[in-house]
Each structure stands twice: as structure tokens, then as C-alpha cells.
Design a protein around this motif. Structure first.
Motif: not given
Length: 282
Positions: A60-65, A97-108
Motif C-alpha cells: 500500500i505504501i509503495a503505491d503512494i507517491p 491510502d484513502h487520499i491516494h485512492q480519492a485522488v485517483e478516483r477524481v482523476r477518473r
């Protein structure tokens, strides 16, 4: 420490001096490393010790910039400090992780709906105010701003951090328990009880800190004493209602609530009563 697995240049899974599997992050901590390599101590920026599934936490951490993780850590630590607590390391991972996923959702182009804002505003007004400020600060740095509704999710992560709940599921359970206590107060006082009042907010904050004490085994645990005797004599209705709240807490939490905690519950109920009387005369 020896490296067990390299996830990328900045995240590794290692075994520490106590034999635990730990997640290490830091610029270059995994650079040109392989399983069995020693860890260069000067490259470690953060150390996480998950109770379960450390490899999953590392992934999870590795997937976050890295810059996003640093931003969340800075803002989240400040927000938790504003609420009078310290940042538990693993709650940082959950929020990042929540914020990272939220950013990616908004991007989509996907927008999450959070229908509980009114309820969260009543139950966790302090956390919501801090979360809204934190969201504004986040959006100043993100290339894809998050919608206002994300403040609700940030509120629950702050509540999770402050109460020390082991999981987000437990956090929502505790929030639900505050809602049940408020329902008991509304049933007892009717329309006079205002869940949006400052006294109700103080009561919710008291429950929040009670949960933290109960979870750590550090409940207030003295005899009733003169304060308790004074509350029983001066505010018998408040004390009786506090006993009903105690029964609800014991049923839901599965362990006893001390007499001294009941005294402080009574004081907060009495403060609610005073506020309601003041409201009727204005």
C-alpha cells in the motif's frame, strides 16, 4: 536489520532486532538492495510495525507517491495535534491510502458520495472543523483537488487516530455508539436536546476520550468520593441518566465502566441540562 523484500527504491520489508517484520520507508532505502541485504540506517525515514499482513501494508505504501505520503504525514500530524493527540503511525498509512485512492478516483471522473455529513457534524464537530481545514490545505498542494465531501472521510480518520481504535471498522462502531448515546439523550429530554449545541459537542468529546481510556485500560478508577456524592445529591436526574448511559456502554463495549467514569458522565449530563434550561429562558 535485514531486508526481506524490496518493493521499490523507497519501501522495503525487513526484520528488525526483535525479530518483527517491519515496513521501512525512506529515500533510497531499497536502492540496489535484495533480500538478505543489511539496511542502511541513515536511509530510514519511517518505520511501521503492522500487527498483521506487513507485506500488504508495504505494498500500500509503495503505491503512494513519496511526496504525497510526506504531505499527508505533515498535515495529518498537525491536525491530530490540534485535537490534543499524537499520530499513530499506522493511521497515517490508512489515511494516505484513502487520499491516494480519492485522488485517483477524481482523476477518473468518479465522485464518492458521503451522505453522513449532517450526522458527522453533530457527533464529531471538532474533528470535522479540523478535517475541513486539512482538506483545504491538501487541495492547495494536489494537482487534482478533492471535493468537499471528502472532509467527512477525513473526519472519521481523525476520530480513528484520536481514539486509538484498532481498525476503521472499530472507529465507525464507536461513532455509532455515540449516536446511540445521543439517541438516549434525545429520548430523555425530547426537543430540548440539541445535538448541534456546544454542550453536546463537549459531551461527544468526553465520550471520545473515554473510548481512548477504555481501550488502553486506563479508565478513571477511584471511588465515588465527594464529587460523586455532590453530583448524586445536586443532580439526581443527571446521575440516573448517566447510569443508563453506563449500561449502554458496558453492553456495547463488553467491559465494565468504572464508578468514577460515571461521575464524569453525570457532570457532562448536568452541563447539558444547564444548557437546555438556559436555552428555554432566552
Amino acid at each position: 536489520m535485514k531486508i526481506l523484500r524490496v518493493f521499490n527504491n523507497n519501501v522495503v520489508l525487513a526484520r528488525d532486532e526483535l525479530g518483527r517484520e517491519v515496513v521501512l520507508t525512506g529515500r533510497g532505502v531499497g536502492f540496489q538492495k535484495r533480500p538478505g541485504s543489511p539496511v542502511s540506517q541513515e536511509t530510514i525515514a519511517r518505520r511501521f510495525v503492522p500487527a498483521d499482513n506487513p507485506a500488504s501494508v508495504a505494498q500500500i505504501i509503495a503505491d503512494i507517491p513519496p511526496e504525497r505520503l510526506r504531505l499527508v504525514e505533515t498535515l495529518f500530524a498537525r491536525a491530530v495535534a490540534d485535537l490534543g493527540s499524537r499520530l499513530p503511525p499506522l493511521t497515517l498509512v490508512a489515511l494516505a491510502d484513502h487520499i491516494h485512492q480519492a485522488v485517483e478516483r477524481v482523476r477518473r471522473g468518479e465522485i464518492m458520495d458521503y451522505p453522513l455529513r449532517a450526522e458527522v457534524a453533530h457527533l464529531h464537530p471538532q474533528e470535522l472543523a479540523v478535517a475541513e481545514r486539512m482538506l483545504g490545505e491538501l487541495n492547495e498542494h494536489l494537482d487534482v483537488p478533492l471535493p468537499a465531501g471528502e472532509a467527512v472521510a477525513l473526519t472519521m480518520h481523525l476520530f480513528h487516530a484520536v481514539t486509538g481504535s484498532p481498525t476503521m471498522a472499530a472507529t465507525y462502531e464507536q461513532s455509532g455508539l455515540i449516536r446511540q448515546v445521543f439517541a438516549l439523550l434525545a429520548d430523555s429530554y425530547g426537543p430540548a436536546f440539541d445535538p448541534a449545541s456546544i454542550d453536546a459537542a463537549r459531551f461527544a468529546a468526553h465520550l471520545r476520550y473515554f473510548f481512548a481510556r477504555a481501550r488502553s485500560g486506563a479508565q478513571l478508577d477511584g471511588d465515588e468520593g465527594p464529587v460523586g456524592a455532590a453530583v448524586r445529591a445536586g443532580s439526581p436526574a443527571a446521575y440516573t441518566l448517566a447510569q443508563r448511559i453506563r449500561a449502554l456502554l458496558e453492553l456495547r463495549l463488553g467491559h465494565p465502566v468504572s464508578e468514577e467514569e460515571v461521575v464524569y458522565l453525570s457532570l457532562h449530563v448536568a452541563r447539558l441540562e444547564t444548557g437546555m434550561r438556559r436555552g428555554r429562558t432566552t
